[in-house]
Design a protein around this motif. Structure first.
Motif, PDB file in Angstrom:
ATOM      1  N   SER A  31       1.431   4.014  -3.083  1.00 19.91           N
ATOM      2  CA  SER A  31       1.025   5.350  -2.979  1.00 19.91           C
ATOM      3  C   SER A  31       2.192   6.439  -3.256  1.00 19.91           C
ATOM      4  N   GLN A  53      -4.076  -1.501   3.180  1.00 19.20           N
ATOM      5  CA  GLN A  53      -4.345  -0.007   2.926  1.00 19.20           C
ATOM      6  C   GLN A  53      -4.933   0.795   4.188  1.00 19.20           C
ATOM      7  N   ALA A  70       0.939  -1.213  -0.005  1.00 22.76           N
ATOM      8  CA  ALA A  70       0.075   0.017   0.096  1.00 22.76           C
ATOM      9  C   ALA A  70       0.749   1.230  -0.080  1.00 22.76           C
ATOM     10  N   THR A 125      -5.049   5.207   0.778  1.00 20.72           N
ATOM     11  CA  THR A 125      -6.177   4.629  -0.205  1.00 20.72           C
ATOM     12  C   THR A 125      -5.488   4.682  -1.774  1.00 20.72           C
TER      13      THR A 125
END
Length: 347
Positions: A33, A56, A29, A62
């Motif tokens: 990102s 996440q 995650a 997200t």
């Protein structure tokens, strides 16, 4: 000595979430990102949807993805700015006890990795980067080999020499023996294995973008054997291997005492070190940069990388895992997956 490389189209990099009980899902995650992460790679994440959501949540990130139903769809996607997500069903939430090695987690890891390797064999995946796994869990879950590298090699039909590389920035190390008891390490030494290890790390460094790497060969015994007073492996095995390599045109020096060679490499004299057994190189590399190190599975037909640290069960679920090694592993997979490597010439 030369190795020809040509650029391919944007490589397809398969990512996996690793052991469900460890820090892998949150690391992926954080990785996805990162700004610009898809700029030079067409990424496909392969994993269980609930586990991806959990990762996440732990990382407090997200990440938007684009669903695909097979690896075959990934290369031709219209919008490669978003990572693709291939949902699989390998493990249920109630089967996972965080921070413990479990058979269900190991079996799930194997299924996902095998799926990615199947895609590589079909030409749908150019490189694989997997989040940390746990060997005990994998063996409980069905792994029949001493480690994942031997599983990869058998699954991909490798018949030549292969070994694990550990890397830290511009320094790569390989080893002549790996996950065996230390008492057996001397029996694994041979001129042929040392020559194969040095050739492979040289060629792999070229495939990763280092044009002219210099390779150092570590001694086996304290003080490099002290001229035979503290062991003859250097005289009988290692020095003949170095002579053969140099006669073939490889830029190889040694053997050097293992307690000083890493100082030369740290100062930039060498880009690769061939060590004789597992901890001879691992201790130095991890001390020099534990949070940045990468493991590269060398000698396979598809580049496979992973952060050199483990599943970190002690901090799993806390949202504090450091993404640096995972980012480095992804970048190496991207560089190696983005090249077509021709066989070395002049050997």
């Amino acid at each position: 000595m030369s190795q020809q490389t040509t650029s391919t189209a944007t490589p397809v990099i398969a990512l996996t979430l690793g052991d469900a009980a460890g820090i892998g899902p949150e690391l992926i995650a954080r990785l996805l990102s990162q700004p610009g992460i898809t700029a030079n790679a067409n990424i496909v994440l392969v994993g269980d949807p609930w586990l991806w959501q959990d990762g996440q949540a732990i990382a407090r990130q997200t990440v938007a993805t684009q669903a695909v139903s097979s690896l075959a769809e990934v290369r031709g996607r219209a919008d490669q700015r978003l990572p693709a997500f291939l949902a699989v069903d390998t493990i249920r939430p109630e089967q996972v006890q965080r921070s413990q090695a479990q058979a269900a987690c190991g079996a799930a890891v194997l299924r996902v990795l095998n799926l990615c390797m199947d895609g590589a064999k079909r030409g749908e995946v150019d490189a694989i980067c997997f989040a940390p796994l746990n060997k005990q869990a994998m063996k409980l879950g069905g792994l029949k080999h001493e480690d994942e590298l031997h599983h990869f090699a058998e699954y991909l039909g490798v018949t030549g020499y292969f070994c694990e590389f550990n890397t830290l920035d511009d320094l790569w190390t390989s080893r002549v023996s790996s996950h065996i008891p230390l008492k057996d390490a001397a029996s694994m030494l041979s001129k042929e294995r040392i020559v194969d290890a040095a050739r492979l790390i040289y060629q792999s460094l070229q495939a990763s973008g280092t044009a002219n790497p210099k390779v150092a060969i570590a001694a086996f015994n304290p003080h490099g054997g002290d001229g035979g007073l503290c062991g003859r492996e250097e005289i009988d095995i290692i020095e003949p291997a170095v002579r053969e390599l140099r006669a073939s045109g490889f830029p190889v020096d040694g053997p050097f005492p293992a307690d000083t060679i890493f100082l030369k490499a740290r100062d930039g004299q060498y880009q690769a070190i061939v060590t004789m057994y597992h901890d001879q190189g691992q201790i130095a590399i991890k001390l020099m940069g534990f949070s940045k190190g990468v493991t590269v599975q060398g000698g396979l037909p598809v580049p496979i990388t992973t952060p050199a640290h483990g599943t970190a069960y002690d901090i799993a679920g806390q949202g504090v895992a450091n993404v640096n090694a995972t980012l480095n592993a992804f970048q190496i997979a991207q560089r190696m997956g983005g090249r077509l490597t021709a066989p070395p010439q002049g050997e």
